[in-house]
Write a protein that holds these residues in place. Sequence first.
Motif, PDB file in Angstrom:
ATOM      1  N   ASP A 295       0.845  -1.193   0.000  1.00 30.74           N
ATOM      2  CA  ASP A 295       0.000   0.000   0.000  1.00 30.74           C
ATOM      3  C   ASP A 295       0.883   1.247   0.000  1.00 30.74           C
ATOM      4  O   ASP A 295       1.937   1.275   0.635  1.00 30.74           O
TER       5      ASP A 295
ATOM      6  N   TYR B 269       3.330  -2.693   4.030  1.00 26.97           N
ATOM      7  CA  TYR B 269       2.631  -3.950   3.789  1.00 26.97           C
ATOM      8  C   TYR B 269       1.277  -3.918   4.486  1.00 26.97           C
ATOM      9  O   TYR B 269       1.157  -3.455   5.621  1.00 26.97           O
ATOM     10  N   LYS B 270       0.257  -4.432   3.779  1.00 31.13           N
ATOM     11  CA  LYS B 270      -1.050  -4.640   4.368  1.00 31.13           C
ATOM     12  C   LYS B 270      -1.332  -6.141   4.407  1.00 31.13           C
ATOM     13  O   LYS B 270      -0.828  -6.901   3.576  1.00 31.13           O
TER      14      LYS B 270
ATOM     15  N   LEU C  26      -7.468  -1.298   0.374  1.00 29.91           N
ATOM     16  CA  LEU C  26      -6.230  -1.514   1.101  1.00 29.91           C
ATOM     17  C   LEU C  26      -6.204  -0.746   2.411  1.00 29.91           C
ATOM     18  O   LEU C  26      -5.708  -1.221   3.432  1.00 29.91           O
ATOM     19  N   LYS C  27      -6.715   0.477   2.379  1.00 26.74           N
ATOM     20  CA  LYS C  27      -6.700   1.316   3.567  1.00 26.74           C
ATOM     21  C   LYS C  27      -7.495   0.696   4.712  1.00 26.74           C
ATOM     22  O   LYS C  27      -7.267   1.004   5.883  1.00 26.74           O
TER      23      LYS C  27
ATOM     24  N   LEU D 163      -7.520  -2.517   5.471  1.00 22.39           N
ATOM     25  CA  LEU D 163      -6.838  -3.694   6.016  1.00 22.39           C
ATOM     26  C   LEU D 163      -5.845  -3.317   7.107  1.00 22.39           C
ATOM     27  O   LEU D 163      -5.413  -2.171   7.208  1.00 22.39           O
ATOM     28  N   GLU D 164      -5.476  -4.287   7.909  1.00 18.64           N
ATOM     29  CA  GLU D 164      -4.526  -4.062   8.984  1.00 18.64           C
ATOM     30  C   GLU D 164      -3.103  -3.966   8.427  1.00 18.64           C
ATOM     31  O   GLU D 164      -2.796  -4.509   7.367  1.00 18.64           O
ATOM     32  N   ASN D 165      -2.250  -3.259   9.169  1.00 26.07           N
ATOM     33  CA  ASN D 165      -0.850  -3.127   8.771  1.00 26.07           C
ATOM     34  C   ASN D 165      -0.056  -4.355   9.204  1.00 26.07           C
ATOM     35  O   ASN D 165      -0.199  -4.827  10.341  1.00 26.07           O
TER      36      ASN D 165
END
Length: 573
Positions: free
Chosen positions: A187, A199-200, A222-223, A225-227
């Motif tokens: 991301d 990375y996501k 993507l935003k 999702l967790e990191n």
Amino acid sequence: MDEQLIKDEKKTPSVTIKNIEFNEGTKISLDPDDIVVFVGANNVGKSRALKDIIADITESTTQNVIINKIEYNVENFECESMKNFFATHFTKDQNNHYNVQMSDVSSHCYSDENFKNIDETSKYFYRVLFTFLSTESRLDITKPIRLNYSIDRYNFNIMNILETNKEAITLLNRFLLLGFNKAVEIDNKLQNGDFIKKYKIGNEQEIKDIIELDKRSSAKKLKMLENLNEQGDGIRSAVAVLASLIVNEHSLYLIDEPETFLHPPQARLLGKNIVELSKNKQCFISTHNIDLIRGLLEKGSSRIKIVKIDRMDNTNKFHILDNESITKIANDKNLKYSNILNGLFYKQVVLCENESDCKFYSVILEHLDSNTYQNTLFCAVGGKDQFKLIIPLLKKLGINYLIVADIDLINDKTKLKQLINSIENDEYNKIASLHNDFLNEFQEKSDSLIKKQATIKQEIEEIFNTDEYMSTEAAEKIKAILKKINSLKLLKEGGKFILPAGECTIKFNQIQQFLKENSIYIVECGEIERFIPEIDMHGNSWVEAVFEKYKDLNDSKYNSVKDFIKEIFKIPN
């Protein structure tokens, strides 16, 4: 696969290790695609071996501790190949120089002058042609990168290839899904004036949908999702190892304890993945994890070399198990699925015929001496015939071993000869005549113990009754009668105590002493079940019944087996 992911052996410069000489003189020769695994107890020098390799490659002033000398293989060190490699992997500064950040946190400058008349024996270029993945650097690889600042080029290149090459990210996610049931994607976002690449992480379908979407739609998803950098260290470390192997063109990898943070099944899977993704690459791995080793062996035993490091005071000793020996383990089901390789991490290994023996003796040893128990591995080998196969492997690795076997180990001249000669060539010749005389004398003087044919027939006929079919109980009784038609088989049932007095007993004691001197201990009472014969069972059922009936290990019923264990492990009374 995209050209960025394929190592063009004709053009890409590479360096691998040809030979290593350790500090006490032991040498190991290597192939360009070997996976060398350093094992041993804590603080013997596994990780230090990797650091010594790095120090030699980078020509560090740090003094080597484990390794004395290294010889290298290099390929494609021509001027144009090297210039193309640098142009592809690094960026020039304002002075038209390549400033390359290394894993040892130092920076090295390369100018156009360095590419003229390249000396293949000079290590000046070696230092940019290998990857070192320490525990710390693996976690760093998965951290977000702020592109407005001076960036870690190594980590950025990994991210960049995963972002731009669909096949690369798909390959990485295939392995992550197997071990973690998770997948990743790259991301990019603007945050507080900084442009950040990170990375996501998500489940399979979430990542699959994002990869298939157009740029704007995928960015939105993507935003949500967790990191990855906020997840557990296990998956972060695994992503770093797998991604590095997938996208880098290096042919030499040094990985320090890759199993760190992982559960046993994940460590085993990571071992398999390392083998699959390191084709045409040379890897050096330090580990204290048997699950990782099992994974390596299951996927690529022919590429594995194991180096066991021991330390006595300040002196190291190295034992090498080569590809051929490793393949023998992988191809032998009795060895492959036993716990024999766990012995790499113990002070000594006790080889027993089966699991029930291991269970019984280990419980007694723990009761008598917990410290010795903690440093001892009991290993079931699947029968007496397996001893001779395992001993040479243990000797190669310098693993101390003891053998505990039923008394009928001495019944067969050929089998005993094979076992003793597996310890030392022609060692059996020292007792060949003695052994032969004992067997002949025992059989000759034991004839009176053998029932006549008429007696056997009568006992069997008495078992039959009017029932149409034979019961299981009747069949077992007949088997028991037939077991006694050979005097040597009586030895297992009666043990040392049925030996004829005089020369026969003297010869037996001499054979037994010889076996002890070769770390072989036989059960004098015949077999394990004769230690407590009141329990009329066999194998694991007998062990469970014994511990159930005699729960207190201080019970006098255990005295004879305690004496046996004390003798084996030199435990004082």
